[in-house]
Design a protein around this motif. Structure first.
Motif, PDB file in Angstrom:
ATOM      1  N   TYR A 268      61.928  42.072  40.835  1.00 39.68           N
ATOM      2  CA  TYR A 268      60.684  42.361  41.555  1.00 39.68           C
ATOM      3  C   TYR A 268      59.817  43.402  40.856  1.00 39.68           C
ATOM      4  CZ  TYR A 268      57.652  42.613  45.674  1.00 39.68           C
ATOM      5  OH  TYR A 268      56.579  42.538  46.525  1.00 39.68           O
ATOM      6  N   MET A 269      60.411  44.246  40.020  1.00 43.91           N
ATOM      7  CA  MET A 269      59.628  45.250  39.311  1.00 43.91           C
ATOM      8  C   MET A 269      58.584  44.620  38.396  1.00 43.91           C
ATOM      9  SD  MET A 269      60.246  48.316  40.332  1.00 43.91           S
ATOM     10  CE  MET A 269      60.122  47.494  41.920  1.00 43.91           C
ATOM     11  N   GLY A 270      58.850  43.435  37.901  1.00 49.80           N
ATOM     12  CA  GLY A 270      57.847  42.706  37.137  1.00 49.80           C
ATOM     13  C   GLY A 270      57.218  41.580  37.926  1.00 49.80           C
ATOM     14  N   GLU A 271      58.015  40.979  38.785  1.00 49.02           N
ATOM     15  CA  GLU A 271      57.569  39.778  39.491  1.00 49.02           C
ATOM     16  C   GLU A 271      56.367  40.031  40.381  1.00 49.02           C
ATOM     17  OE1 GLU A 271      59.864  37.181  42.731  1.00 49.02           O
ATOM     18  OE2 GLU A 271      60.759  37.045  40.724  1.00 49.02           O
ATOM     19  N   HIS A 272      56.197  41.250  40.882  1.00 48.15           N
ATOM     20  CA  HIS A 272      55.103  41.514  41.821  1.00 48.15           C
ATOM     21  C   HIS A 272      53.734  41.615  41.133  1.00 48.15           C
ATOM     22  CE1 HIS A 272      55.766  45.793  40.652  1.00 48.15           C
ATOM     23  NE2 HIS A 272      54.501  45.953  41.003  1.00 48.15           N
ATOM     24  N   TRP A 273      53.700  41.486  39.786  1.00 52.65           N
ATOM     25  CA  TRP A 273      52.398  41.649  39.136  1.00 52.65           C
ATOM     26  C   TRP A 273      52.201  40.892  37.830  1.00 52.65           C
ATOM     27  CZ3 TRP A 273      51.657  44.278  34.357  1.00 52.65           C
ATOM     28  CH2 TRP A 273      52.825  44.861  33.818  1.00 52.65           C
ATOM     29  N   LEU A 274      53.273  40.528  37.140  1.00 53.67           N
ATOM     30  CA  LEU A 274      53.118  40.011  35.780  1.00 53.67           C
ATOM     31  C   LEU A 274      52.352  38.691  35.701  1.00 53.67           C
ATOM     32  CD1 LEU A 274      56.619  40.822  34.256  1.00 53.67           C
ATOM     33  CD2 LEU A 274      54.407  41.730  33.493  1.00 53.67           C
ATOM     34  N   ALA A 275      52.470  37.837  36.703  1.00 54.91           N
ATOM     35  CA  ALA A 275      51.807  36.529  36.621  1.00 54.91           C
ATOM     36  C   ALA A 275      50.298  36.660  36.485  1.00 54.91           C
ATOM     37  CB  ALA A 275      52.167  35.681  37.839  1.00 54.91           C
ATOM     38  N   SER A 276      49.721  37.695  37.082  1.00 51.72           N
ATOM     39  CA  SER A 276      48.272  37.885  36.953  1.00 51.72           C
ATOM     40  C   SER A 276      47.873  38.059  35.495  1.00 51.72           C
ATOM     41  CB  SER A 276      47.819  39.109  37.756  1.00 51.72           C
ATOM     42  OG  SER A 276      48.106  38.967  39.122  1.00 51.72           O
ATOM     43  N   PHE A 277      48.672  38.810  34.756  1.00 55.69           N
ATOM     44  CA  PHE A 277      48.351  39.035  33.355  1.00 55.69           C
ATOM     45  C   PHE A 277      48.637  37.795  32.516  1.00 55.69           C
ATOM     46  CE2 PHE A 277      47.897  43.249  34.851  1.00 55.69           C
ATOM     47  CZ  PHE A 277      47.037  43.865  33.966  1.00 55.69           C
ATOM     48  N   ALA A 278      49.589  36.985  32.945  1.00 60.72           N
ATOM     49  CA  ALA A 278      49.802  35.706  32.271  1.00 60.72           C
ATOM     50  C   ALA A 278      48.576  34.820  32.431  1.00 60.72           C
ATOM     51  CB  ALA A 278      51.039  35.015  32.835  1.00 60.72           C
ATOM     52  N   VAL A 279      47.974  34.808  33.602  1.00 60.94           N
ATOM     53  CA  VAL A 279      46.772  33.997  33.822  1.00 60.94           C
ATOM     54  C   VAL A 279      45.611  34.523  32.989  1.00 60.94           C
ATOM     55  CG1 VAL A 279      45.077  33.255  35.545  1.00 60.94           C
ATOM     56  CG2 VAL A 279      47.519  33.190  36.071  1.00 60.94           C
ATOM     57  N   LEU A 280      45.452  35.840  32.901  1.00 63.05           N
ATOM     58  CA  LEU A 280      44.421  36.380  32.005  1.00 63.05           C
ATOM     59  C   LEU A 280      44.627  35.867  30.580  1.00 63.05           C
ATOM     60  CD1 LEU A 280      44.148  40.141  33.063  1.00 63.05           C
ATOM     61  CD2 LEU A 280      42.425  38.351  33.430  1.00 63.05           C
ATOM     62  N   ALA A 281      45.878  35.922  30.113  1.00 62.15           N
ATOM     63  CA  ALA A 281      46.157  35.527  28.727  1.00 62.15           C
ATOM     64  C   ALA A 281      45.941  34.036  28.507  1.00 62.15           C
ATOM     65  CB  ALA A 281      47.595  35.905  28.370  1.00 62.15           C
ATOM     66  N   LEU A 282      46.267  33.229  29.489  1.00 58.25           N
ATOM     67  CA  LEU A 282      46.196  31.775  29.318  1.00 58.25           C
ATOM     68  C   LEU A 282      44.832  31.184  29.648  1.00 58.25           C
ATOM     69  CD1 LEU A 282      49.610  30.858  30.985  1.00 58.25           C
ATOM     70  CD2 LEU A 282      49.049  30.597  28.557  1.00 58.25           C
ATOM     71  N   ASP A 283      44.033  31.902  30.427  1.00 59.71           N
ATOM     72  CA  ASP A 283      42.842  31.236  30.991  1.00 59.71           C
ATOM     73  C   ASP A 283      41.570  32.068  30.908  1.00 59.71           C
ATOM     74  OD1 ASP A 283      42.047  28.778  32.287  1.00 59.71           O
ATOM     75  OD2 ASP A 283      41.652  29.937  34.092  1.00 59.71           O
ATOM     76  N   GLU A 284      41.581  33.219  30.231  1.00 62.06           N
ATOM     77  CA  GLU A 284      40.365  34.018  30.216  1.00 62.06           C
ATOM     78  C   GLU A 284      40.120  34.619  28.835  1.00 62.06           C
ATOM     79  OE1 GLU A 284      38.976  35.791  33.675  1.00 62.06           O
ATOM     80  OE2 GLU A 284      38.495  37.680  32.712  1.00 62.06           O
ATOM     81  N   PRO A 285      39.547  33.852  27.908  1.00 56.97           N
ATOM     82  CA  PRO A 285      39.256  34.408  26.579  1.00 56.97           C
ATOM     83  C   PRO A 285      38.091  35.380  26.626  1.00 56.97           C
ATOM     84  CG  PRO A 285      38.405  32.182  26.746  1.00 56.97           C
ATOM     85  CD  PRO A 285      39.183  32.447  28.006  1.00 56.97           C
TER      86      PRO A 285
END
Length: 333
Positions: free
Chosen positions: A316-333
């Motif tokens: 949970y220490m990563g799970e509560h926030w990391l996906a948002s940054f994955a979306v930035l990396a994958l979908d927001e150049p």
């Protein structure tokens, strides 16, 4: 690598599991007396989940982005139901009232400010307007906080954590552009030039620090790319990181190693890998199409994504926030 429907459904399911999970919780709350001792849900009836307020905000941002990009994905109805229940005027009014207290003057500055504006912008792009309308009063409070604070902020903050000012400017720029707020956008641009305009030959010698989730060098470059026209950004970047063609500074090209994902601070380094990937892609998009450095940056982004994406969920220490940054990396150049 790009954002796929499979990514979207996976990330959305993760966020739906924590944006209304009240505990564990780390409130950023100042007590002025006994009556200020309240639960997270009482303090923040919209953004009480996801371990802390700012992570909850960018969890909502991610859900809004994903439902816009993939409106028919399996979790889409659950996202819309969440927004119908949470993004309503009565609950947003309590969030606004919280900020009126003198003790909340610096609440979540600038990271939470920027993410709230980023969320407001994303909601404005959805076909359903009522969620953006409900959040608008809270967004305006934070926009005004930028207007009030930036003229007083003599110096930038260059750390790789929540206090980084380049990240704040970068994210607030999307809101300013989306709302056609020329005054706010000019303030953001002028502040960036004041803080970073003369920076040159960045050594990045302090990266990564032990709990970074941002690269102070790369987020500064991504900020300038967002706020400057291309004709001004490229010469600035040539001065700022002049040896990218030689893959220098070398530290920016090497993904961070994460030794303990149950430690909230060390787990930040998974976020560093994801945010670096986002920044590399963003900076490359600001260079001329034939620039050979673009391929070098794309390779660096892919290496960092490969290091970060397998660790979005688990603890949970990563799970509560990391996906948002994955979306930035994958979908927001």
């Amino acid at each position: 690598m790009t954002l796929t429907p499979e990514h979207a459904a996976h990330f959305a399911s993760i966020a739906l599991g924590h944006v209304r999970r009240e505990y564990p919780n780390k409130p950023d709350h100042t007590l002025a007396g006994d009556t200020d001792a309240r639960t997270p849900r009482q303090l923040h009836p919209v953004f009480f989940g996801s371990y802390d307020w700012h992570s909850c905000v960018h969890g909502y941002w991610m859900l809004a982005r994903l439902v816009r990009r993939f409106p028919a994905m399996p979790p889409a109805d659950a996202i819309r139901a969440l927004f119908d229940a949470q993004l309503v005027a009565e609950k947003v009014a309590v969030e606004c009232d919280y900020l009126a207290a003198p003790t909340a003057r610096g609440f979540k500055r600038p990271y939470g400010w920027a993410w709230l504006l980023k969320l407001a912008h994303e909601l404005s792009l959805l076909e359903e307007p009522r969620w953006a309308r409900a959040l608008a009063p809270l967004a305006e409070i934070f926009a005004q906080r930028f207007r009030d604070f930036l003229p007083r902020a003599t110096y930038p903050v260059r750390v790789g954590t929540h206090f980084n000012t380049a990240f704040g400017l970068r994210m607030a720029a999307d809101y300013a552009k989306g709302t056609a707020d020329a005054g706010l956008l000019a303030l953001l641009r002028d502040t960036a030039l004041h803080w970073y305009g003369t920076d040159a030959d960045c050594p990045a010698w302090g990266e990564p620090s032990g709990d970074d989730f941002l690269s102070s060098a790369l987020i500064e470059a991504a900020c300038m790319r967002r706020l400057l026209p291309a004709t001004e950004f490229q010469p600035w970047f040539d001065r700022f990181l002049p040896r990218i063609a030689e893959r220098e500074p070398a530290t920016l090209f090497e993904p961070a190693s994460v030794s303990d994902r149950t430690d909230g601070k060390i787990a930040h380094l998974d976020g560093l890998n994801l945010s670096r990937a986002w920044c590399w892609r963003s900076i490359a998009a600001g260079l001329a199409p034939g620039d050979a450095r673009r391929a070098i940056m794309a390779e660096a982004a892919d290496r960092h994504l490969a290091a970060g994406l397998p660790h979005i969920a688990g603890d949970y220490m990563g799970e509560h926030w990391l996906a948002s940054f994955a979306v930035l990396a994958l979908d927001e150049p």
